[in-house]
Write a protein that holds these residues in place. Structure first.
Motif, PDB file in Angstrom:
ATOM      1  N   GLY A   1       0.858  -1.179   0.000  1.00  0.00           N
ATOM      2  CA  GLY A   1       0.000   0.000   0.000  1.00  0.00           C
ATOM      3  C   GLY A   1       0.893   1.228   0.000  1.00  0.00           C
ATOM      4  N   ILE A   2       0.686   2.152  -0.942  1.00  0.00           N
ATOM      5  CA  ILE A   2       1.580   3.302  -1.122  1.00  0.00           C
ATOM      6  C   ILE A   2       0.741   4.572  -1.055  1.00  0.00           C
ATOM      7  CG2 ILE A   2       3.295   4.379  -2.626  1.00  0.00           C
ATOM      8  CD1 ILE A   2       3.581   1.619  -4.019  1.00  0.00           C
ATOM      9  N   ALA A   3       0.982   5.407  -0.040  1.00  0.00           N
ATOM     10  CA  ALA A   3       0.233   6.659   0.133  1.00  0.00           C
ATOM     11  C   ALA A   3       1.158   7.842  -0.132  1.00  0.00           C
ATOM     12  CB  ALA A   3      -0.329   6.756   1.550  1.00  0.00           C
ATOM     13  N   ILE A   4       0.614   8.865  -0.818  1.00  0.00           N
ATOM     14  CA  ILE A   4       1.362  10.107  -1.058  1.00  0.00           C
ATOM     15  C   ILE A   4       1.102  11.045   0.113  1.00  0.00           C
ATOM     16  CG2 ILE A   4       1.680  12.054  -2.614  1.00  0.00           C
ATOM     17  CD1 ILE A   4       0.625  10.337  -4.879  1.00  0.00           C
ATOM     18  N   ASN A   5       2.157  11.472   0.773  1.00  0.00           N
ATOM     19  CA  ASN A   5       2.021  12.339   1.938  1.00  0.00           C
ATOM     20  C   ASN A   5       1.722  13.778   1.518  1.00  0.00           C
ATOM     21  OD1 ASN A   5       2.667  10.177   3.634  1.00  0.00           O
ATOM     22  ND2 ASN A   5       4.857  10.550   3.390  1.00  0.00           N
ATOM     23  N   ARG A   6       0.859  14.433   2.273  1.00  0.00           N
ATOM     24  CA  ARG A   6       0.521  15.856   2.104  1.00  0.00           C
ATOM     25  C   ARG A   6      -0.004  16.174   0.709  1.00  0.00           C
ATOM     26  NH1 ARG A   6       5.348  19.403   4.618  1.00  0.00           N
ATOM     27  NH2 ARG A   6       6.395  18.652   2.786  1.00  0.00           N
ATOM     28  N   PHE A   7      -0.627  15.199   0.063  1.00  0.00           N
ATOM     29  CA  PHE A   7      -1.148  15.422  -1.274  1.00  0.00           C
ATOM     30  C   PHE A   7      -2.311  16.414  -1.254  1.00  0.00           C
ATOM     31  CE2 PHE A   7      -3.824  14.141  -4.954  1.00  0.00           C
ATOM     32  CZ  PHE A   7      -2.907  14.388  -5.950  1.00  0.00           C
ATOM     33  N   GLY A   8      -3.091  16.402  -0.152  1.00  0.00           N
ATOM     34  CA  GLY A   8      -4.215  17.330  -0.058  1.00  0.00           C
ATOM     35  C   GLY A   8      -3.787  18.782  -0.086  1.00  0.00           C
ATOM     36  N   ARG A   9      -2.606  19.103   0.479  1.00  0.00           N
ATOM     37  CA  ARG A   9      -2.137  20.484   0.455  1.00  0.00           C
ATOM     38  C   ARG A   9      -1.848  20.935  -0.969  1.00  0.00           C
ATOM     39  NH1 ARG A   9       2.044  20.785   5.646  1.00  0.00           N
ATOM     40  NH2 ARG A   9       0.497  20.276   7.250  1.00  0.00           N
ATOM     41  N   ILE A  10      -1.266  20.034  -1.745  1.00  0.00           N
ATOM     42  CA  ILE A  10      -0.946  20.378  -3.131  1.00  0.00           C
ATOM     43  C   ILE A  10      -2.236  20.611  -3.912  1.00  0.00           C
ATOM     44  CG2 ILE A  10       0.105  19.500  -5.247  1.00  0.00           C
ATOM     45  CD1 ILE A  10       2.083  18.015  -3.442  1.00  0.00           C
ATOM     46  N   MET A  11      -3.224  19.742  -3.697  1.00  0.00           N
ATOM     47  CA  MET A  11      -4.506  19.903  -4.391  1.00  0.00           C
ATOM     48  C   MET A  11      -5.167  21.217  -3.987  1.00  0.00           C
ATOM     49  SD  MET A  11      -5.342  17.215  -6.334  1.00  0.00           S
ATOM     50  CE  MET A  11      -7.074  16.855  -6.227  1.00  0.00           C
ATOM     51  N   GLY A  12      -5.100  21.529  -2.677  1.00  0.00           N
ATOM     52  CA  GLY A  12      -5.724  22.768  -2.219  1.00  0.00           C
ATOM     53  C   GLY A  12      -5.043  24.005  -2.744  1.00  0.00           C
ATOM     54  N   SER A  13      -3.702  23.927  -2.942  1.00  0.00           N
ATOM     55  CA  SER A  13      -2.960  25.100  -3.386  1.00  0.00           C
ATOM     56  C   SER A  13      -2.950  25.254  -4.903  1.00  0.00           C
ATOM     57  CB  SER A  13      -1.517  25.024  -2.869  1.00  0.00           C
ATOM     58  OG  SER A  13      -1.498  24.978  -1.469  1.00  0.00           O
TER      59      SER A  13
END
Length: 866
Positions: free
Chosen positions: A469-481
């Motif tokens: 299982g591979i999760a991208i860290n802090r991806f939500g911040r990039i999407m929000g910005s």
């Protein structure tokens, strides 16, 4: 509904904008109600494209809410809850109150269905405010009717009574008798819970009178709720009691759940309705299981499930199977949980398969319609031939010409018909292939999707394999910005780096959801080879990514497990992978974790701690300690920082154990509200006692800061305590500020307008942009203790601290150094003109009596010096 919508499509597409958005949402919802989820998914995809192409927040919110509703209708509640959570911030950006009402009501219903009662309370309150903003009494009554049982389950009897009576008032204003009936039924149960028999009997009598006045068709019509994809509105007392039983089950209050389930079962038998009896039987069995009456509980649940399987919808059966599996897993019956999970998975696969079949049948019906049209054309031609036969009697010459022309037309029509049939068949075959591909592949990356992974997992049942299982860290911040377009581009680049590594190891990479991937590989031989593969994946993302001409640093959290080493069944291995990935996410930066048995033990301990944490506030187990801050030049006390402590019955639990759990579960919002109120009241108490006016610093968590009710909470704390706002300082972490910088700047300006001081906490540990930093209305900068710890031993760290002090002073901020523990650190900071310090070198955190004594000693010393 579909028949009424179809002629509106052309006009909606011509107008575009909100007209098209509303049409697509209604089109998808109607087909989802007919179990044609593939059509609903197509509407969802078009709404997402509209949102990305036009920057239309309402379209994005509609897409996510529609997807959540479809998942809810198909029984996949946890996935639905994740989608509606993604819809909430987009809905907040719009002024479309009907859309906001739909999103909030769906969010509340899903939160209740998945056991997140506090989240459900906040969402339903927001829906009530939206209905008020619309001036829609019917929707307001619906929101209050949903809120009342929830408040009763949370032991807020007064709030439940107020909601029920307000719902009746609104329903009366709207002229909606079924909603009036529901409100009175709930009010009677609230009064019974409160022990007010006279009020209970009066409300019950009013409910009976309303029931006699409502015609049967009206009651049936009231069960349809186009405002949200939730259950039917309450029409009988049995339905309300059943809802209360389920709410107590989700809050793990099994004794109350059993009491309500027994009452619901008795009422269902009196009022009639086989499905209601089955659901009440299942709820009673689950309550018995929760009370550890295993044999009786399982017997009741299995009896109810068997009856439900014969006479109810498969979606309703799927939801009950999942509830049973989750409770068995919580109680430690892993084998029973796996059996029910397998049944649920098989039923869910059948629902998905039926969806595809219904879609294909629809296409075949369209093809059949075209064939009928061709038959009509052929019949018309036959009529023309008969006319030409009549002409034969008039002229021999015209007969020959007519026959020749007719033969030519027949040949041409036959060829044309043959070609059209072949073309239609090819188009149908191509469309079926496209549906098959779309159903098994991710739209963004082109990778196989979760459904393909599940199919592969079923093929490997009983075989040895490695799961990742591979999760991208802090991806939500990039999407929000940067937005969805940049997020999709980044996902493709990440997939492009990971895919060759996985394929070289003989495996395959899958896209699971918004920010995670999965992989399945053949056995690698030993733990060293697996560790080497994980390190290679981590190294692959170390070079920066270039997205829209911006450099982005990216880290991964990877979990790994092997079959049969970590589980004999694929479901067990998948659970092990999730636990390992969650452990990796709790670590900083790039990390990979291979599953061990300790992770399961830690997860159970964490779940137990989360359960106890949810009750700690009501039990009064929290208290505040206060750590003094002093002026570095005079060494005089200047203020306190309020620090949360949990005095558990087994002893004091460190904040680093329970704060992350509270943040992740959302409990940090009510806990943070309590901390803010308590700190303001303590500051006011000190001021009134004449003990100077020290500044009280209060930590604000990222989730609390981003919550829609945050500003209202701050105003309420200031108003209730009566404290001077200039004596309160809110400490906001660097990461919370940068999640949505523009929105943060506006919110901080509101806080400053209230007279509050603002500080940026843990500065230097995140990734702040200096361009934004100078725009934030910050009064104070706090240097993280990790930079102060090695002063005198680490020249590079010392240089960073000096630079931060100079930077803050140049921007007009004061500076606080955290974690100062010895005189050498204090001397260095004083030489570099740091303003304040905080740490064991001056004072340890103290409970209120100790802090008050310290403040009194400081006041006496000041008076003596004066």
């Amino acid at each position: 509904m579909v028949a009424r919508l179809r002629p509106l499509e052309a006009q909606a597409r011509v107008e575009g904008g909100d007209a098209l958005r509303v049409f697509l949402a209604a089109w998808g919802y109607a087909h989802g109600a007919l179990d044609q989820f593939t059509v609903a998914d197509a509407a969802t995809a078009e709404l997402i494209d509209m949102g990305e192409r036009e920057g239309n927040a309402a379209a994005t919110a509609s897409a996510f809410a529609l997807r959540a509703t479809m998942l809810q209708l198909s029984g996949r509640l946890e996935s639905a809850n994740e989608w509606i959570a993604a819809a909430l911030p987009w809905a907040e950006k719009t002024q479309d109150e009907p859309l906001r009402y739909w999103v909030f009501m769906t969010a509340g219903d899903l939160a209740l269905s998945t056991g997140h009662l506090q989240q459900g309370l906040f969402a339903l309150q927001a829906a009530d405010r939206s209905a008020l903003a619309q001036g829609n009494a019917r929707r307001g009554a619906q929101a209050r009717i949903t809120l009342a049982p929830l408040r009763l389950a949370l032991h807020d009897v007064d709030g439940a009574r107020d909601d029920a009576r307000e719902a009746f008032r609104l329903a009366s204003g709207a002229g909606n008798m079924p909603l009036q009936l529901a409100a009175k039924i709930i009010e009677s149960l609230v009064e019974e819970e409160a022990g007010h028999r006279a009020e209970r009997d009066r409300a019950h009598q009013q409910a009976r009178e309303l029931a006699r006045r409502i015609e049967p068709p009206a009651v049936g019509a009231s069960a349809i709720n186009p405002a949200k994809g939730g259950p039917a509105w309450f029409g009988t007392q049995a339905e309300v009691v059943q809802q209360l039983a389920d709410l107590h089950l989700r809050s793990r209050n099994y004794a109350a759940a059993r009491r309500y389930a027994e009452q619901a079962l008795e009422l269902s038998r009196q009022e009639g309705g086989e499905e209601a009896v089955d659901l009440a039987t299942i709820s009673l069995g689950l309550a018995q299981l929760g009370l550890r009456h295993t044999v009786a509980g399982n017997e009741l649940v299995n009896r109810g499930l068997a009856a439900l399987e014969k006479g109810s919808t498969k979606v309703r059966l799927l939801a009950q199977l999942n509830r049973h599996a989750e409770l068995l897993d919580e109680l430690g019956d892993t084998a029973g949980a796996l059996r029910q999970s397998r049944k649920a998975l098989a039923l869910e696969s059948e629902l998905v398969r039926n969806d595809r079949v219904s879609t294909v049948l629809d296409l075949q019906r369209r093809s059949s319609f075209e064939q009928n049209q061709r038959a009509l054309e052929s019949l018309k031609h036959d009529n023309e031939l008969q006319a030409s036969e009549l002409e034969r009697h008039r002229s021999e010459r015209r007969l020959g010409l007519g026959l020749a022309a007719a033969m030519l037309v027949v040949v041409l029509l036959t060829v044309a018909l043959h070609r059209r049939v072949r073309k239609a068949n090819r188009a149908l075959q191509a469309h079926n292939e496209e549906l098959r591909y779309v159903g098994l592949h991710d739209r963004v990356t082109g990778l196989p999707n979760r459904r393909a992974l599940e199919m592969r997992a079923s093929e490997l049942e009983g075989c040895a394999f490695v799961g990742l299982g591979i999760a991208i860290n802090r991806f939500g911040r990039i999407m929000g910005s940067l937005g969805h377009v940049a997020g999709d581009e980044l996902l493709c680049q990440v997939a492009g780096r990971l895919k060759p590594i996985i394929e070289r190891a003989g495996g395959r990479l899958y896209r699971l959801d918004g920010l995670s991937f999965g992989a399945m590989l053949p056995p690698l031989g030993d733990a060293g080879a697996l560790r080497g593969l994980l390190d290679e994946l981590l190294l692959a993302v170390k070079p920066v990514f270039i997205v829209q001409r911006q450099q982005l640093a990216m880290t991964l959290s990877i979990g790994a497990a092997e079959c049969p080493l970590h589980g004999a069944q694929t479901a067990e291995v998948a659970k092990a992978v999730q636990l390992a990935m969650r452990q990796a996410q709790s670590q900083q930066g790039n990390s990979a974790v291979i599953y061990t048995e300790n992770l399961s033990v830690n997860e159970r301990e964490r779940l137990a701690l989360e359960t106890q944490l949810s009750q700690a506030l009501d039990r009064g187990e929290f208290e505040l300690f206060y750590q003094a801050q002093c002026d570095l030049n005079t060494r005089r006390l200047s203020g306190f920082e309020a620090l949360l402590r949990w005095r558990h019955p087994d002893g004091l639990i460190p904040p680093d154990r329970f704060i992350p759990i509270a943040e992740e579960s959302g409990l940090i919002v009510p806990i943070g509200r309590w901390v803010l109120h308590q700190a303001c009241r303590q500051a006011k108490t000190w001021h009134d006692a004449g003990r100077d006016r020290p500044v009280m610093a209060v930590n604000i968590s990222p989730r609390q800061f981003q919550h829609p009710e945050f500003m209202a909470t701050v105003r309420e704390a200031l108003r209730d305590s009566g404290v001077d706002p200039c004596c309160i300082e809110l400490e906001i972490t660097e990461g919370a500020m940068m999640d949505d910088a523009e929105s943060t700047i506006a919110k901080m300006a509101e806080l400053r307008a209230l007279g509050l001081h603002l500080a940026i906490d843990d500065f230097g540990t995140g990734y702040s942009s200096l361009a934004y930093l100078k725009r934030f209305p910050i009064d104070r900068l706090k240097i993280d203790r990790s930079f102060v710890r090695d002063l005198g031993r680490d020249e590079e760290g010392a240089a960073i601290v000096q630079a931060l002090i100079q930077l803050a002073h140049s921007l007009g901020m004061t500076v606080v150094a955290e974690g100062v523990e010895d005189s050498h650190q204090e001397a260095c900071l004083r030489d570099w003109r740091c303003d304040l310090m905080q740490g064991f070198g001056y004072a340890r955190p103290l409970p209120e009596p100790g802090a008050s004594a310290l403040l009194e000693a400081h006041r006496a010393e000041s008076m003596h010096d004066g």
